[in-house]
Design a protein around this motif. Structure first.
Motif, PDB file in Angstrom:
ATOM      1  N   ASP A 269       0.851  -1.185   0.000  1.00 10.77           N
ATOM      2  CA  ASP A 269       0.000   0.000   0.000  1.00 10.77           C
ATOM      3  C   ASP A 269       0.891   1.240   0.000  1.00 10.77           C
ATOM      4  OD1 ASP A 269      -2.235  -1.561   0.034  1.00 10.77           O
ATOM      5  OD2 ASP A 269      -2.718  -1.229   2.143  1.00 10.77           O
ATOM      6  N   PRO A 270       0.408   2.359  -0.528  1.00 14.08           N
ATOM      7  CA  PRO A 270       1.251   3.567  -0.625  1.00 14.08           C
ATOM      8  C   PRO A 270       1.880   3.995   0.699  1.00 14.08           C
ATOM      9  CG  PRO A 270      -0.743   3.840  -1.919  1.00 14.08           C
ATOM     10  CD  PRO A 270      -0.902   2.543  -1.180  1.00 14.08           C
ATOM     11  N   ALA A 271       1.183   3.777   1.809  1.00 14.44           N
ATOM     12  CA  ALA A 271       1.703   4.197   3.111  1.00 14.44           C
ATOM     13  C   ALA A 271       2.984   3.464   3.495  1.00 14.44           C
ATOM     14  CB  ALA A 271       0.642   3.984   4.187  1.00 14.44           C
ATOM     15  N   TYR A 272       3.238   2.293   2.890  1.00 13.46           N
ATOM     16  CA  TYR A 272       4.398   1.477   3.263  1.00 13.46           C
ATOM     17  C   TYR A 272       5.395   1.320   2.116  1.00 13.46           C
ATOM     18  CZ  TYR A 272       0.574   0.433   6.402  1.00 13.46           C
ATOM     19  OH  TYR A 272      -0.497   0.558   7.242  1.00 13.46           O
ATOM     20  N   ARG A 273       5.102   1.920   0.997  1.00  9.00           N
ATOM     21  CA  ARG A 273       5.933   1.751  -0.201  1.00  9.00           C
ATOM     22  C   ARG A 273       7.349   2.245   0.019  1.00  9.00           C
ATOM     23  NH1 ARG A 273       9.270   1.831  -3.379  1.00  9.00           N
ATOM     24  NH2 ARG A 273       9.201   1.828  -5.664  1.00  9.00           N
ATOM     25  N   ASP A 274       7.518   3.437   0.582  1.00  9.47           N
ATOM     26  CA  ASP A 274       8.848   4.032   0.685  1.00  9.47           C
ATOM     27  C   ASP A 274       9.770   3.251   1.609  1.00  9.47           C
ATOM     28  OD1 ASP A 274       8.071   5.964  -1.070  1.00  9.47           O
ATOM     29  OD2 ASP A 274       7.747   7.530   0.439  1.00  9.47           O
ATOM     30  N   GLN A 275       9.236   2.705   2.698  1.00  5.34           N
ATOM     31  CA  GLN A 275      10.102   2.000   3.643  1.00  5.34           C
ATOM     32  C   GLN A 275      10.606   0.671   3.085  1.00  5.34           C
ATOM     33  OE1 GLN A 275       6.415   1.368   6.365  1.00  5.34           O
ATOM     34  NE2 GLN A 275       8.000   0.127   7.289  1.00  5.34           N
ATOM     35  N   LEU A 276      10.032   0.226   1.967  1.00  7.99           N
ATOM     36  CA  LEU A 276      10.461  -1.026   1.347  1.00  7.99           C
ATOM     37  C   LEU A 276      11.281  -0.809   0.091  1.00  7.99           C
ATOM     38  CD1 LEU A 276       7.075  -2.828   1.874  1.00  7.99           C
ATOM     39  CD2 LEU A 276       9.238  -3.534   2.896  1.00  7.99           C
ATOM     40  N   ASP A 277      11.558   0.440  -0.226  1.00  6.76           N
ATOM     41  CA  ASP A 277      12.322   0.754  -1.433  1.00  6.76           C
ATOM     42  C   ASP A 277      13.688   0.077  -1.379  1.00  6.76           C
ATOM     43  OD1 ASP A 277      12.700   2.045  -3.908  1.00  6.76           O
ATOM     44  OD2 ASP A 277      13.936   3.573  -2.936  1.00  6.76           O
ATOM     45  N   GLY A 278      14.006  -0.704  -2.403  1.00  7.67           N
ATOM     46  CA  GLY A 278      15.290  -1.391  -2.459  1.00  7.67           C
ATOM     47  C   GLY A 278      15.320  -2.734  -1.764  1.00  7.67           C
ATOM     48  N   ALA A 279      14.223  -3.100  -1.058  1.00 11.39           N
ATOM     49  CA  ALA A 279      14.202  -4.392  -0.361  1.00 11.39           C
ATOM     50  C   ALA A 279      14.029  -5.550  -1.333  1.00 11.39           C
ATOM     51  CB  ALA A 279      13.079  -4.409   0.675  1.00 11.39           C
ATOM     52  N   ALA A 280      13.588  -5.249  -2.556  1.00  8.39           N
ATOM     53  CA  ALA A 280      13.454  -6.254  -3.609  1.00  8.39           C
ATOM     54  C   ALA A 280      13.694  -5.567  -4.944  1.00  8.39           C
ATOM     55  CB  ALA A 280      12.074  -6.895  -3.575  1.00  8.39           C
ATOM     56  N   GLU A 281      13.941  -6.376  -5.973  1.00  6.35           N
ATOM     57  CA  GLU A 281      14.204  -5.790  -7.289  1.00  6.35           C
ATOM     58  C   GLU A 281      12.995  -5.021  -7.805  1.00  6.35           C
ATOM     59  OE1 GLU A 281      15.320  -7.360 -11.785  1.00  6.35           O
ATOM     60  OE2 GLU A 281      15.992  -8.502 -10.028  1.00  6.35           O
ATOM     61  N   THR A 282      11.793  -5.516  -7.473  1.00  2.72           N
ATOM     62  CA  THR A 282      10.563  -4.854  -7.913  1.00  2.72           C
ATOM     63  C   THR A 282       9.671  -4.596  -6.708  1.00  2.72           C
ATOM     64  OG1 THR A 282      10.645  -5.991 -10.049  1.00  2.72           O
ATOM     65  CG2 THR A 282       8.541  -4.986  -9.406  1.00  2.72           C
ATOM     66  N   VAL A 283       9.281  -3.334  -6.547  1.00  2.00           N
ATOM     67  CA  VAL A 283       8.344  -2.943  -5.491  1.00  2.00           C
ATOM     68  C   VAL A 283       7.233  -2.131  -6.149  1.00  2.00           C
ATOM     69  CG1 VAL A 283       8.011  -1.785  -3.282  1.00  2.00           C
ATOM     70  CG2 VAL A 283      10.226  -2.852  -3.803  1.00  2.00           C
ATOM     71  N   LEU A 284       6.013  -2.638  -6.080  1.00  6.06           N
ATOM     72  CA  LEU A 284       4.862  -1.982  -6.705  1.00  6.06           C
ATOM     73  C   LEU A 284       3.845  -1.590  -5.643  1.00  6.06           C
ATOM     74  CD1 LEU A 284       4.218  -4.520  -9.625  1.00  6.06           C
ATOM     75  CD2 LEU A 284       5.504  -2.377  -9.758  1.00  6.06           C
ATOM     76  N   THR A 285       3.130  -0.513  -5.882  1.00  5.78           N
ATOM     77  CA  THR A 285       1.990  -0.230  -5.021  1.00  5.78           C
ATOM     78  C   THR A 285       0.858  -1.179  -5.397  1.00  5.78           C
ATOM     79  OG1 THR A 285       0.991   1.394  -6.501  1.00  5.78           O
ATOM     80  CG2 THR A 285       2.634   2.218  -4.914  1.00  5.78           C
ATOM     81  N   SER A 286      -0.114  -1.275  -4.500  1.00  5.02           N
ATOM     82  CA  SER A 286      -1.257  -2.148  -4.763  1.00  5.02           C
ATOM     83  C   SER A 286      -1.964  -1.731  -6.047  1.00  5.02           C
ATOM     84  CB  SER A 286      -2.233  -2.095  -3.579  1.00  5.02           C
ATOM     85  OG  SER A 286      -1.591  -2.513  -2.390  1.00  5.02           O
ATOM     86  N   ALA A 287      -2.124  -0.413  -6.248  1.00  9.01           N
ATOM     87  CA  ALA A 287      -2.805   0.077  -7.456  1.00  9.01           C
ATOM     88  C   ALA A 287      -2.004  -0.245  -8.710  1.00  9.01           C
ATOM     89  CB  ALA A 287      -3.034   1.579  -7.336  1.00  9.01           C
TER      90      ALA A 287
END
Length: 494
Positions: free
Chosen positions: A102-120
């Motif tokens: 979800d957008p509220a948690y997107r930034d804190q996971l940046d770089g934790a995986a090769e691909t990080v997508l928002t739910s939308a």
């Protein structure tokens, strides 16, 4: 065959029935099937080996569940309330993860995986992707990885294989049993086994799911009434807040035919108030663990009604009911000896729905397939009573004392809103009994009166040595008491 068959069957039987959302803007079973196939194509394109979800419960969760199943990889929903370092550590334990957040948690996971997508973003890609046809998942492949709550130790990744989840469904849910206008309100988080069980069981039954990501008593009541909800599940803290909000008024939810609760101990006074507030509703106590793929014992509506009507049966409200079909349960002492009916010891369970397997740690099952729940329990007249975690046992002067035994007495005191009993270090006794009380009103009860209340109803050795008042008890979002935090809080204050 894997859990993708659940959606395959539902979409083939009633493709135009609403599966998710409000009555005026929902998603049909066929639409859910189509977007899940597109989601599988997205996962294949990124060569993901795990699909991680960090967000609140909502329509995206069923899409992710079946997209992962159709692509043959596990879904790993994670606790979005964890600190950033904890979240990233758990993600780091998974091979080739693709993260949806979800957008509220997107930034804190940046770089934790090769691909990080928002739910939308994931949903948009899934809707436009060319659907991917896959072979059925093997029964023994991992379908879901759920991390334990970590209330007594570091979180462990529980591996739930397709065969475990399908066994739970086939033994406890009737396919297509829901009427077209049936609807369930889902307010349990995705990282809890009840949240994942809701996806599978309601789609298998053909029931529309409505989500409430941010619980308040009034918003829960508004959706139950406005959407004509026929079934719902809550954790005890939610039900306590609802009955407190009603303050003796009726629930006015005529369509609500079933209300399930579980996830933590339910204070009996709260349950009795709820039964009076919703007199036409059938209450269900569902007891299960992450390692058992959800429910393993049920106290059904008839049991609740009989207990309320007959004072001699009232004590059954503190049980979790009878073991479900396909499951076995036995009570053992610390040495492994099976105890006779009525004996209190450790609960062991066995059945096809039991995983008992942890990522990187292997299986906890014994040679005969029995799983140690680490819950203290007893079985009387076929009803299972849970007495709390074995790790919570207080050892006072060499005597083992279950906190639940004392809590069940104190919770009936008029001046007690909530209570937790813990053991705190003591030079003479090893541990002393401390009752931590959330008072029912602004004035604290007399501590001597509370101790006397216990002494009159329990053996003297069970009387709390001290009583401490607090504004609230530390709990997980699903209502489980975090005793280690409470012990640290109390000992730091002494």
């Amino acid at each position: 065959m894997g859990i993708e068959m659940v959606l395959d069957m539902a979409a083939s039987v009633h493709p135009d029935r609403l599966a998710l959302g409000r009555r005026d803007a929902g998603m049909t079973y066929q639409e859910l099937s189509d977007v899940s196939s597109g989601g599988a194509a997205v996962l294949a394109r990124h060569d993901a080996a795990h699909l991680v979800f960090v967000g609140v419960n909502g329509p995206v969760l069923p899409v992710l569940t079946f997209a992962a199943a159709r692509s043959g990889i596990p879904l790993a929903p994670m606790n979005y309330r964890l600190a950033t370092d904890q979240l990233r550590d758990l993600v780091g334990q998974l091979e080739r993860p693709l993260i949806v957040a979800d957008p509220a948690y997107r930034d804190q996971l940046d770089g934790a995986a090769e691909t990080v997508l928002t739910s939308a973003e994931f949903l948009e890609r899934a809707r436009t992707a060319e659907p991917r046809t896959t072979d059925p998942a093997p029964d023994d492949a991992t379908a879901i990885v759920l991390f334990t709550s970590g209330t007594t130790s570091a979180p462990k990744g529980v591996l739930l294989r397709h065969q475990h989840l399908l066994s739970y469904l086939l033994n406890t849910v009737e396919f297509g049993s829901a009427a077209e206008d049936d609807a369930t309100l889902v307010s349990t988080p995705p990282y809890h086994i009840a949240g994942m069980g809701a996806v599978l069981s309601n789609i298998y039954a053909g029931r529309r799911m409505v989500h409430l990501p941010d619980f308040t008593p009034q918003s829960w009541l508004d959706i139950v009434r406005g959407e004509r909800i026929t079934s719902a599940m809550v954790v005890p803290t939610m039900l306590a807040r609802v009955v407190e909000h009603l303050n003796g008024a009726p629930g006015n939810a005529s369509d609500l035919t079933s209300l399930a609760y579980g996830g933590a101990r339910m204070p009996q006074p709260v349950l009795e108030r709820a039964l009076r507030a919703f007199p036409e509703t059938g209450f269900v106590n569902a007891y299960g663990l992450t390692e058992t793929s959800s429910t393993i014992a049920v106290l059904g509506p008839d049991d609740h009604r009989a207990a309320m009507a007959d004072p001699l049966l009232r004590g059954r409200l503190s049980s979790v009911g009878r073991v479900v079909p396909g499951m076995e349960a036995e009570i053992r002492d610390e040495d492994g000896t099976v105890l006779a009916a009525g004996g209190t010891g450790l609960l062991w369970v066995r059945g096809a729905q039991v995983s008992g397997e942890y990522m990187g740690k292997g299986s906890a099952l014994d040679a005969d397939g029995w799983f140690p729940t680490r819950d203290r329990a007893r079985i009387e007249d076929g009803y299972l009573y849970i007495g709390g975690r074995a790790d919570d046992t207080i050892i006072r002067g060499g005597e083992n004392i279950a906190p639940a035994e004392i809590e069940d007495v104190l919770v009936h005191h008029d001046d007690v809103r909530e209570v937790a009993v813990i053991g705190v270090p003591d030079d003479e006794w090893g541990e002393r009994i401390c009752a931590v009380v959330v008072p029912a009103g602004p004035e604290h009860a007399d501590t001597a009166a509370i101790r006397t209340w216990c002494r009159e109803r329990l053996r003297g050795s069970r009387t709390p040595d001290e009583v401490v008042f607090v504004d609230e008890l530390p709990k997980t979002p699903t209502g489980k008491l975090v005793r280690r935090d409470l012990v640290a809080q109390v000992t730091a204050a002494n």
